[in-house]
Write a protein that holds these residues in place. Structure first.
Motif, PDB file in Angstrom:
ATOM      1  N   MET A   1       0.848  -1.179   0.000  1.00 50.27           N
ATOM      2  CA  MET A   1       0.000   0.000   0.000  1.00 50.27           C
ATOM      3  C   MET A   1       0.887   1.234   0.000  1.00 50.27           C
ATOM      4  N   SER A   2       0.371   2.291  -0.598  1.00 51.53           N
ATOM      5  CA  SER A   2       1.088   3.558  -0.627  1.00 51.53           C
ATOM      6  C   SER A   2       0.065   4.681  -0.667  1.00 51.53           C
ATOM      7  N   ARG A   3       0.554   5.899  -0.680  1.00 52.86           N
ATOM      8  CA  ARG A   3      -0.370   7.035  -0.712  1.00 52.86           C
ATOM      9  C   ARG A   3       0.236   8.182  -1.492  1.00 52.86           C
TER      10      ARG A   3
ATOM     11  N   THR B   1      -0.304  12.056  -0.952  1.00 52.13           N
ATOM     12  CA  THR B   1      -0.966  13.061  -0.119  1.00 52.13           C
ATOM     13  C   THR B   1      -1.393  14.278  -0.925  1.00 52.13           C
ATOM     14  N   SER B   2      -0.697  14.557  -2.018  1.00 49.67           N
ATOM     15  CA  SER B   2      -1.061  15.725  -2.826  1.00 49.67           C
ATOM     16  C   SER B   2      -2.405  15.511  -3.526  1.00 49.67           C
ATOM     17  N   ARG B   3      -2.743  14.258  -3.759  1.00 48.54           N
ATOM     18  CA  ARG B   3      -4.015  13.938  -4.412  1.00 48.54           C
ATOM     19  C   ARG B   3      -5.040  13.380  -3.424  1.00 48.54           C
ATOM     20  N   ASN B   4      -4.633  13.249  -2.156  1.00 45.48           N
ATOM     21  CA  ASN B   4      -5.514  12.681  -1.131  1.00 45.48           C
ATOM     22  C   ASN B   4      -6.010  11.289  -1.536  1.00 45.48           C
ATOM     23  N   GLN B   5      -5.064  10.471  -1.966  1.00 50.42           N
ATOM     24  CA  GLN B   5      -5.372   9.128  -2.433  1.00 50.42           C
ATOM     25  C   GLN B   5      -4.465   8.116  -1.742  1.00 50.42           C
TER      26      GLN B   5
END
Length: 119
Positions: A71-73, A75-79
């Motif tokens: 899993m990853s994220r 944050t700039s896209r809020n995803q």
């Protein structure tokens, strides 16, 4: 109200990599104590928890999963994203993303996205 929406391919071939993205609105994935989950439901079976990513970025993956999972994220896209490497037919399922306030209070679930693995 926090809302979640899954997106990704509906059909993948066995041995390929599956990536699913959950887009969160109405709240930030970096909010303190917010935890973000992936859960799936294979046809005819119950819900299976796959893993989570915490507000700080720490991930926890279900060790019983047979397919390599990460899993990853963004944050700039809020995803946040789920990745399964080298999927098999057993990875066919409806995949859900969900948000939780640490401690067990569910914020919301996405509507789910069907993923079918073909041979």
């Amino acid at each position: 109200q926090v809302q979640l929406q899954e997106s990704g391919p509906g059909l993948v071939k066995s041995s390929q990599t599956l990536s699913l993205t959950c887009t969160v609105s109405g709240g930030s994935i970096t909010t303190n104590n917010y935890v973000w989950h992936w859960i799936r439901q294979p046809p005819g079976k119950g819900l299976e928890w796959m893993g989570l990513i915490e507000w700080g970025g720490t991930t926890w993956i279900n060790p019983s999963l047979k397919t390599p999972t990460s899993m990853s994220r963004d944050t700039s896209r809020n995803q946040f994203t789920l990745r399964l490497s080298s999927v098999t037919l057993e990875d066919t399922a409806v995949y859900y993303c969900a948000g939780e306030i640490g401690g067990g209070h569910w914020l919301n679930w996405g509507q789910g996205t069907q993923v079918t693995v073909s041979s």
